[in-house]
Scaffold this motif. Structure first.
Motif, PDB file in Angstrom:
ATOM      1  N   LEU A 189      -6.533  57.578  63.696  1.00 51.53           N
ATOM      2  CA  LEU A 189      -6.512  58.385  62.471  1.00 51.53           C
ATOM      3  C   LEU A 189      -5.056  58.490  62.014  1.00 51.53           C
ATOM      4  O   LEU A 189      -4.352  59.430  62.370  1.00 51.53           O
ATOM      5  CB  LEU A 189      -7.074  59.789  62.736  1.00 51.53           C
ATOM      6  N   LYS A 190      -4.614  57.540  61.224  1.00 53.28           N
ATOM      7  CA  LYS A 190      -3.191  57.451  60.906  1.00 53.28           C
ATOM      8  C   LYS A 190      -2.889  57.868  59.473  1.00 53.28           C
ATOM      9  O   LYS A 190      -3.595  57.484  58.542  1.00 53.28           O
ATOM     10  CB  LYS A 190      -2.688  56.028  61.129  1.00 53.28           C
ATOM     11  N   ALA A 191      -1.804  58.627  59.341  1.00 54.64           N
ATOM     12  CA  ALA A 191      -1.257  58.973  58.029  1.00 54.64           C
ATOM     13  C   ALA A 191       0.253  58.785  58.106  1.00 54.64           C
ATOM     14  O   ALA A 191       0.832  58.770  59.194  1.00 54.64           O
ATOM     15  CB  ALA A 191      -1.597  60.413  57.664  1.00 54.64           C
ATOM     16  N   SER A 192       0.890  58.636  56.950  1.00 55.91           N
ATOM     17  CA  SER A 192       2.348  58.546  56.955  1.00 55.91           C
ATOM     18  C   SER A 192       2.976  59.924  57.086  1.00 55.91           C
ATOM     19  O   SER A 192       4.152  60.052  57.404  1.00 55.91           O
ATOM     20  CB  SER A 192       2.833  57.875  55.667  1.00 55.91           C
ATOM     21  N   ASP A 193       2.166  60.954  56.866  1.00 57.07           N
ATOM     22  CA  ASP A 193       2.622  62.337  57.007  1.00 57.07           C
ATOM     23  C   ASP A 193       2.377  62.803  58.442  1.00 57.07           C
ATOM     24  O   ASP A 193       1.245  62.775  58.930  1.00 57.07           O
ATOM     25  CB  ASP A 193       1.853  63.227  56.025  1.00 57.07           C
ATOM     26  N   VAL A 194       3.433  63.217  59.126  1.00 54.17           N
ATOM     27  CA  VAL A 194       3.326  63.571  60.539  1.00 54.17           C
ATOM     28  C   VAL A 194       2.390  64.749  60.793  1.00 54.17           C
ATOM     29  O   VAL A 194       1.495  64.661  61.644  1.00 54.17           O
ATOM     30  CB  VAL A 194       4.724  63.829  61.139  1.00 54.17           C
ATOM     31  N   PRO A 195       2.533  65.890  60.082  1.00 51.46           N
ATOM     32  CA  PRO A 195       1.622  67.018  60.354  1.00 51.46           C
ATOM     33  C   PRO A 195       0.154  66.693  60.113  1.00 51.46           C
ATOM     34  O   PRO A 195      -0.714  67.154  60.865  1.00 51.46           O
ATOM     35  CB  PRO A 195       2.125  68.103  59.390  1.00 51.46           C
ATOM     36  N   THR A 196      -0.139  65.891  59.080  1.00 52.57           N
ATOM     37  CA  THR A 196      -1.528  65.502  58.822  1.00 52.57           C
ATOM     38  C   THR A 196      -2.081  64.685  59.983  1.00 52.57           C
ATOM     39  O   THR A 196      -3.218  64.895  60.431  1.00 52.57           O
ATOM     40  CB  THR A 196      -1.633  64.686  57.528  1.00 52.57           C
ATOM     41  N   THR A 197      -1.284  63.758  60.458  1.00 55.07           N
ATOM     42  CA  THR A 197      -1.708  62.927  61.586  1.00 55.07           C
ATOM     43  C   THR A 197      -1.983  63.769  62.824  1.00 55.07           C
ATOM     44  O   THR A 197      -3.001  63.592  63.507  1.00 55.07           O
ATOM     45  CB  THR A 197      -0.630  61.872  61.905  1.00 55.07           C
ATOM     46  N   ILE A 198      -1.092  64.692  63.110  1.00 58.28           N
ATOM     47  CA  ILE A 198      -1.269  65.559  64.280  1.00 58.28           C
ATOM     48  C   ILE A 198      -2.550  66.364  64.159  1.00 58.28           C
ATOM     49  O   ILE A 198      -3.339  66.458  65.117  1.00 58.28           O
ATOM     50  CB  ILE A 198      -0.045  66.488  64.439  1.00 58.28           C
ATOM     51  N   GLN A 199      -2.795  66.942  62.994  1.00 56.55           N
ATOM     52  CA  GLN A 199      -4.004  67.738  62.783  1.00 56.55           C
ATOM     53  C   GLN A 199      -5.255  66.894  62.982  1.00 56.55           C
ATOM     54  O   GLN A 199      -6.235  67.330  63.605  1.00 56.55           O
ATOM     55  CB  GLN A 199      -4.001  68.350  61.383  1.00 56.55           C
ATOM     56  N   ALA A 200      -5.250  65.674  62.443  1.00 56.90           N
ATOM     57  CA  ALA A 200      -6.429  64.812  62.535  1.00 56.90           C
ATOM     58  C   ALA A 200      -6.753  64.483  63.988  1.00 56.90           C
ATOM     59  O   ALA A 200      -7.913  64.554  64.417  1.00 56.90           O
ATOM     60  CB  ALA A 200      -6.198  63.537  61.729  1.00 56.90           C
ATOM     61  N   TYR A 201      -5.749  64.128  64.758  1.00 59.15           N
ATOM     62  CA  TYR A 201      -5.997  63.785  66.162  1.00 59.15           C
ATOM     63  C   TYR A 201      -6.420  65.003  66.974  1.00 59.15           C
ATOM     64  O   TYR A 201      -7.267  64.896  67.875  1.00 59.15           O
ATOM     65  CB  TYR A 201      -4.754  63.147  66.775  1.00 59.15           C
ATOM     66  N   ARG A 202      -5.844  66.151  66.686  1.00 60.32           N
ATOM     67  CA  ARG A 202      -6.268  67.358  67.391  1.00 60.32           C
ATOM     68  C   ARG A 202      -7.741  67.657  67.131  1.00 60.32           C
ATOM     69  O   ARG A 202      -8.486  68.049  68.040  1.00 60.32           O
ATOM     70  CB  ARG A 202      -5.416  68.541  66.952  1.00 60.32           C
ATOM     71  N   LEU A 203      -8.163  67.464  65.880  1.00 59.64           N
ATOM     72  CA  LEU A 203      -9.557  67.745  65.530  1.00 59.64           C
ATOM     73  C   LEU A 203     -10.515  66.783  66.224  1.00 59.64           C
ATOM     74  O   LEU A 203     -11.514  67.200  66.805  1.00 59.64           O
ATOM     75  CB  LEU A 203      -9.746  67.652  64.013  1.00 59.64           C
ATOM     76  N   ILE A 204     -10.200  65.497  66.157  1.00 61.62           N
ATOM     77  CA  ILE A 204     -11.155  64.529  66.718  1.00 61.62           C
ATOM     78  C   ILE A 204     -11.161  64.566  68.239  1.00 61.62           C
ATOM     79  O   ILE A 204     -12.168  64.241  68.873  1.00 61.62           O
ATOM     80  CB  ILE A 204     -10.867  63.110  66.206  1.00 61.62           C
ATOM     81  N   ALA A 205     -10.065  64.988  68.843  1.00 62.33           N
ATOM     82  CA  ALA A 205     -10.011  65.088  70.304  1.00 62.33           C
ATOM     83  C   ALA A 205     -11.028  66.091  70.836  1.00 62.33           C
ATOM     84  O   ALA A 205     -11.462  65.992  71.988  1.00 62.33           O
ATOM     85  CB  ALA A 205      -8.603  65.475  70.752  1.00 62.33           C
ATOM     86  N   LYS A 206     -11.408  67.058  69.990  1.00 64.35           N
ATOM     87  CA  LYS A 206     -12.385  68.069  70.385  1.00 64.35           C
ATOM     88  C   LYS A 206     -13.826  67.624  70.138  1.00 64.35           C
ATOM     89  O   LYS A 206     -14.761  68.267  70.599  1.00 64.35           O
ATOM     90  CB  LYS A 206     -12.124  69.365  69.612  1.00 64.35           C
ATOM     91  N   LYS A 207     -13.997  66.526  69.392  1.00 71.51           N
ATOM     92  CA  LYS A 207     -15.335  66.133  68.959  1.00 71.51           C
ATOM     93  C   LYS A 207     -15.894  64.896  69.649  1.00 71.51           C
ATOM     94  O   LYS A 207     -17.071  64.591  69.525  1.00 71.51           O
ATOM     95  CB  LYS A 207     -15.326  65.882  67.437  1.00 71.51           C
ATOM     96  N   THR A 208     -15.057  64.165  70.364  1.00 72.48           N
ATOM     97  CA  THR A 208     -15.527  62.932  70.980  1.00 72.48           C
ATOM     98  C   THR A 208     -14.720  62.626  72.231  1.00 72.48           C
ATOM     99  O   THR A 208     -13.614  63.145  72.402  1.00 72.48           O
ATOM    100  CB  THR A 208     -15.400  61.752  69.992  1.00 72.48           C
ATOM    101  N   ASP A 209     -15.271  61.776  73.088  1.00 69.43           N
ATOM    102  CA  ASP A 209     -14.537  61.377  74.292  1.00 69.43           C
ATOM    103  C   ASP A 209     -14.108  59.918  74.244  1.00 69.43           C
ATOM    104  O   ASP A 209     -13.742  59.333  75.260  1.00 69.43           O
ATOM    105  CB  ASP A 209     -15.366  61.647  75.550  1.00 69.43           C
ATOM    106  N   TYR A 210     -14.147  59.323  73.053  1.00 74.04           N
ATOM    107  CA  TYR A 210     -13.646  57.961  72.927  1.00 74.04           C
ATOM    108  C   TYR A 210     -12.120  57.958  73.014  1.00 74.04           C
ATOM    109  O   TYR A 210     -11.468  58.909  72.586  1.00 74.04           O
ATOM    110  CB  TYR A 210     -14.083  57.344  71.598  1.00 74.04           C
ATOM    111  N   PRO A 211     -11.540  56.903  73.569  1.00 72.67           N
ATOM    112  CA  PRO A 211     -10.082  56.834  73.633  1.00 72.67           C
ATOM    113  C   PRO A 211      -9.466  56.779  72.241  1.00 72.67           C
ATOM    114  O   PRO A 211     -10.084  56.274  71.294  1.00 72.67           O
ATOM    115  CB  PRO A 211      -9.807  55.546  74.421  1.00 72.67           C
ATOM    116  N   LEU A 212      -8.242  57.293  72.134  1.00 72.11           N
ATOM    117  CA  LEU A 212      -7.564  57.388  70.849  1.00 72.11           C
ATOM    118  C   LEU A 212      -6.315  56.517  70.827  1.00 72.11           C
ATOM    119  O   LEU A 212      -5.500  56.544  71.742  1.00 72.11           O
ATOM    120  CB  LEU A 212      -7.180  58.843  70.559  1.00 72.11           C
ATOM    121  N   HIS A 213      -6.189  55.769  69.749  1.00 71.54           N
ATOM    122  CA  HIS A 213      -5.017  54.938  69.482  1.00 71.54           C
ATOM    123  C   HIS A 213      -4.107  55.739  68.559  1.00 71.54           C
ATOM    124  O   HIS A 213      -4.490  56.090  67.446  1.00 71.54           O
ATOM    125  CB  HIS A 213      -5.481  53.639  68.820  1.00 71.54           C
ATOM    126  N   LEU A 214      -2.890  56.050  69.014  1.00 70.56           N
ATOM    127  CA  LEU A 214      -1.979  56.884  68.237  1.00 70.56           C
ATOM    128  C   LEU A 214      -1.015  56.056  67.402  1.00 70.56           C
ATOM    129  O   LEU A 214      -0.585  54.977  67.805  1.00 70.56           O
ATOM    130  CB  LEU A 214      -1.147  57.782  69.154  1.00 70.56           C
TER     131      LEU A 214
END
Length: 382
Positions: A189-214
């Motif tokens: 879940l990539k954005a050029s905006d750092v805070p948006t990217t952080i928020q997106a990964y925090r949200l999806i980390a709570k919803k699934t157990d698939y590995p995440l590519h940062l």
């Protein structure tokens, strides 16, 4: 540092992403994929600096048809980056790639995603559902994620809204794959905006157990992009989120790999290659430490590319060294003593240390060569 998030373990070629696997470092070629020779040469250079997974753009069928030739000549997993035309993904799979990346924002209809899932399932390779904030779209071609054209996403509410839309887009495509009984999935879940990217990964980390590519997409130049990437990925990694990373820079792909490992090393998540610590200098410093440090780092880069020096082990892939380059009596002796090898400079002279013991005093003009020679000796001892 919190405990690392538990995820599924996904196989990509000869390594794994997620589970208890080390956080891997990826890059992407800058060459024309249709030029097999140039692409292979760049991938070989990436292998030499420790790249563990490489992605190539597949803009057309000619590029897709070149993937098999590229795959045969490299040693790390090959990922095909697919946009717009799902048939390119099908051909890439037929060519033997190790992983497919699709962008929900432009890959098209449910039927196309299903076709890719079936082909990837037969080939037993994973799919990365890679969402970019700039191309948000839900599966239905007529149902787009709400955005605010012409407005800067600077407020917390705007960022949170975009982050939620990114997560929704990813999960809807994940559901399509799951309905095909396909579960070899990695999400980004990539954005050029750092805070948006952080928020997106925090949200999806709570919803699934698939590995995440940062990653921070379109991060910028070698300097500013490295800082943005370190901030964004560093925050997430420190929270236990993230299983593989790619630093996106307007620079050489080798630099992306170097920055990636520096991020992981700084968080003590990977022990990989030499760590150079050096003091920032002040009026107490009586030697040109900036020049010395820069020259030592260049010599180290050259040294660790020479397989003969490190007994055939790939450069950077060896037991890590801590190297100290200090400039005065305040921090110098203490920091140098904690290092495997170090030098503390003074007026016209330097003290060479190895694990807390002074080896000898050397002239300032000899400091660099003496330090590098001692590093070579340390490598051979291992």
């Amino acid at each position: 540092m919190t405990t690392r998030r538990k995820t599924r373990k996904i196989r990509v070629g000869n390594l794994f992403i997620g589970g208890n696997s080390p956080i891997s470092v990826q890059s992407m070629t800058k060459t024309d994929t249709r030029d097999v020779r140039a692409t292979v040469n760049q991938i070989k250079r990436l292998e030499r600096v420790g790249c563990e997974i490489v992605r190539v753009a597949v803009p057309d069928m000619e590029a897709a048809n070149a993937l098999g030739k590229i795959k045969k000549r490299i040693n790390i997993p090959l990922v095909a980056d697919i946009h717009f035309d799902y048939r390119l993904a099908l051909e890439a799979i037929a060519q033997g790639v190790d992983k497919i990346r699709i962008n929900p924002g432009n890959i098209g209809s449910r039927e196309r995603v299903e076709a890719i899932a079936k082909a990837a399932g037969r080939a037993k390779i994973p799919i990365r559902v890679g969402v970019n904030a700039g191309s948000l779209k839900l599966p239905s071609p007529t149902k787009k994620v709400r955005t605010n054209p012409g407005h800067s996403d600077t407020s917390h509410s705007q960022r949170m809204s975009k982050a939620k839309n990114m997560v929704a887009s990813a999960l809807q495509y994940v559901k399509i794959l799951e309905k095909q009984k396909f579960h070899q999935i990695v999400i980004s879940l990539k954005a050029s905006d750092v805070p948006t990217t952080i928020q997106a990964y925090r949200l999806i980390a709570k919803k699934t157990d698939y590995p995440l590519h940062l990653g921070i997409t379109e991060a910028g130049s070698e300097f500013s992009g490295a800082i943005k990437s370190a901030l964004g990925m560093g925050v997430l990694l420190s929270e236990g989120i993230g299983d593989t990373i790619r630093v996106s820079l307007t620079a050489s792909p080798e630099e992306e790999v170097r920055v990636g490992y520096e991020i992981l090393k700084a968080l003590n998540l990977r022990s990989f290659g030499p760590e150079v610590i050096s003091c920032p200098t002040c009026s107490r410093c009586e030697t040109d430490l900036i020049k010395i440090t820069n020259r030592v780092e260049k010599k180290l880069e050259s040294l660790f590319r020479q397989k003969s020096v490190i007994a055939g082990i790939q450069p950077y892939r060896f037991y890590p060294l801590k190297i100290a380059i200090m400039g005065c009596v305040v921090n110098g002796p203490g920091e140098a003593r904690e290092a495997d090898v170090g030098i503390a400079g003074g007026k016209g002279v330097g003290l060479l240390f190895r694990r807390g013991k002074i080896i000898k005093k050397v002239k300032e003009k000899e400091m660099i060569n003496v330090l590098v020679e001692e590093i070579e000796k340390e490598i051979r001892r291992r």
